[in-house]
Design a protein around this motif. Structure first.
Motif, PDB file in Angstrom:
ATOM      1  N   GLN A   9     -31.197 -25.472   9.297  1.00 40.66           N
ATOM      2  CA  GLN A   9     -30.442 -24.683   8.323  1.00 40.66           C
ATOM      3  C   GLN A   9     -31.425 -23.733   7.649  1.00 40.66           C
ATOM      4  N   GLY A  17     -30.861 -37.357   1.960  1.00 44.13           N
ATOM      5  CA  GLY A  17     -30.099 -37.069   0.744  1.00 44.13           C
ATOM      6  C   GLY A  17     -28.654 -36.788   1.101  1.00 44.13           C
ATOM      7  N   SER A  74     -26.034 -22.981   6.306  1.00 45.22           N
ATOM      8  CA  SER A  74     -25.743 -24.317   5.769  1.00 45.22           C
ATOM      9  C   SER A  74     -24.439 -24.828   6.386  1.00 45.22           C
ATOM     10  N   THR A  75     -24.455 -26.070   6.841  1.00 47.44           N
ATOM     11  CA  THR A  75     -23.221 -26.641   7.420  1.00 47.44           C
ATOM     12  C   THR A  75     -22.132 -26.747   6.346  1.00 47.44           C
ATOM     13  N   THR A  76     -22.562 -26.841   5.088  1.00 45.79           N
ATOM     14  CA  THR A  76     -21.576 -26.912   4.000  1.00 45.79           C
ATOM     15  C   THR A  76     -20.759 -25.618   3.959  1.00 45.79           C
ATOM     16  N   LYS A 115     -38.605 -40.298  -0.082  1.00 47.00           N
ATOM     17  CA  LYS A 115     -37.210 -39.986   0.265  1.00 47.00           C
ATOM     18  C   LYS A 115     -37.115 -39.606   1.741  1.00 47.00           C
ATOM     19  N   THR A 152     -25.966 -32.337   8.555  1.00 47.62           N
ATOM     20  CA  THR A 152     -24.566 -32.483   8.961  1.00 47.62           C
ATOM     21  C   THR A 152     -23.604 -32.466   7.781  1.00 47.62           C
ATOM     22  N   GLY A 199     -30.155 -24.338   3.365  1.00 51.21           N
ATOM     23  CA  GLY A 199     -29.594 -25.646   3.011  1.00 51.21           C
ATOM     24  C   GLY A 199     -29.557 -25.847   1.499  1.00 51.21           C
ATOM     25  N   VAL A 200     -28.490 -26.512   1.041  1.00 52.47           N
ATOM     26  CA  VAL A 200     -28.300 -26.729  -0.391  1.00 52.47           C
ATOM     27  C   VAL A 200     -28.327 -28.217  -0.698  1.00 52.47           C
ATOM     28  N   GLY A 201     -29.106 -28.573  -1.714  1.00 50.52           N
ATOM     29  CA  GLY A 201     -29.180 -29.971  -2.136  1.00 50.52           C
ATOM     30  C   GLY A 201     -28.423 -30.187  -3.428  1.00 50.52           C
ATOM     31  N   ARG A 202     -28.610 -31.368  -3.989  1.00 49.53           N
ATOM     32  CA  ARG A 202     -27.947 -31.709  -5.244  1.00 49.53           C
ATOM     33  C   ARG A 202     -28.386 -30.771  -6.363  1.00 49.53           C
TER      34      ARG A 202
END
Ligand code: BTN
Length: 327
Positions: free
Chosen positions: A119, A192, A92-94, A189, A139, A122-125
């Motif tokens: 990723q 996000g 994850s870029t985070t 969608k 990104t 990857g992590v979402g809300r």
């Protein structure tokens, strides 16, 4: 991309016809085998280069990868993306951004952009998984905003506006924003946005603006388990997009709004957000960890909270949660 590979690429682009290894080695003052090695590097980066023993090297097709060199061709920003760090694949870029900010002074990372082809975590809300296959734009922008903490939602708004505007500008597709920070095309969608913050008392150490955009992905490659219908820009556009050009446009659009926020021009941002809103004046269902209710989304206040009028006439100010339009 190292400097020698970059120089060779420039030579091939300028010549537009085959260039011999000898000519390149003379121009750059390096050996022919060093040229050959760099040509192979470029091929690995996705550049299609013909190598002929008699004629030399010819660039046939640029890479479609989101390499900093490619994004830079189109980038018109002052500080956002002036340092771009590229990853072929990362969880994850985070997480990479958090690591960077704990090892370097975030002040020196202001505007740094991390971008990945894919990723794996990857992590979402709300801690949800965020599927990030190849073809998308995944990104994180590192920023150290000079704004009061209670105005930070504006940075997210600037991100949403930037993505919606870039889609509209480049492809003439009517992208809209669903509160709090999803970009929709029609009822699906396409992107996000997620803001993460490191702060102490009222001092912001850094913010990580995570943006996921389904650019050139097939919706069936996205989340099987996701409840929301999803689409991608390529599906809506009818063909693959130039991701580097699009991404550079998003960064430019973001920087403009970000500068407005630092100048305190909150009203203009609210005004623009409202003009792109999919949510306002609609009947919505709000779901927060504590409750769920329906009502009409009547306004967005000066802190980015959604104002919902419930059926019993009561007004609710919603600061976080899910908001789904109800037919
Ligand atoms: C949402 O849930 O709608 C927000 C999704 C944000 C995804 C982006 S992709 C780049 C960055 N890295 C992550 O792991 N998440 C964010």
């Amino acid at each position: 991309m190292n400097k020698t590979a970059e120089k060779i690429l420039k030579i091939l682009e300028e010549k537009k016809s085959p260039v011999s290894g000898e000519e390149i080695s003379n121009i750059l003052g390096i050996t022919r085998s060093a040229v050959w090695k760099q040509i192979n590097e470029l091929k690995n980066m996705g550049y299609e280069i013909n190598s002929s023993r008699t004629e030399g090297y010819e660039l046939i097709e640029k890479t479609t990868k989101l390499l900093p060199y490619e994004i830079n061709r189109y980038l018109k920003t002052d500080f956002i993306g002036r340092d771009i760090r590229y990853f072929e694949s990362t969880p994850s870029t985070t997480w990479v951004a958090k690591d960077l900010c704990s090892n370097e002074d975030p002040k020196n990372l202001n505007g740094t952009v991390l971008v990945a082809e894919e990723q794996t975590g990857g992590v979402g809300r709300l801690g949800r998984a965020w599927f990030s296959p190849k073809g998308g734009i995944w990104t994180t922008i590192i920023i150290k905003p000079n704004v009061p903490i209670d105005r930070l939602f504006f940075v997210t708004m600037a991100g949403s506006i930037a993505v919606a505007r870039a889609i509209r500008r480049m492809f003439d597709i009517g992208a809209l924003i669903k509160w709090p920070n999803d970009i929709y095309i029609g009822d699906s969608k396409v992107s996000g946005i997620l803001l993460e913050l490191s702060a102490e008392a009222d001092q912001i150490h850094y913010c990580l603006l995570g943006i996921g955009i389904d650019a050139n992905v097939k919706p069936e490659d996205l989340q099987g388990g996701m409840k929301t219908p999803v689409t991608s820009i390529s599906v809506e556009n009818g063909e693959d997009i130039n991701r580097a050009e699009f991404f550079a446009t998003v960064l430019r659009e973001f920087e403009r709004r970000y500068e407005m926020i630092e100048e305190g021009e909150f009203e203009s941002i609210v005004h623009e957000w409202k003009s792109l809103s999919l949510t306002l004046e609609k009947r919505v269902r709000i779901t927060t960890p504590r409750k769920s209710f329906e009502g009409e989304a009547i306004d967005l206040d000066e802190y980015g909270a959604l104002i919902v009028k419930k059926d019993n006439g009561m007004i609710e100010r919603v600061i976080s949660g899910d908001c789904t339009p109800v037919q």
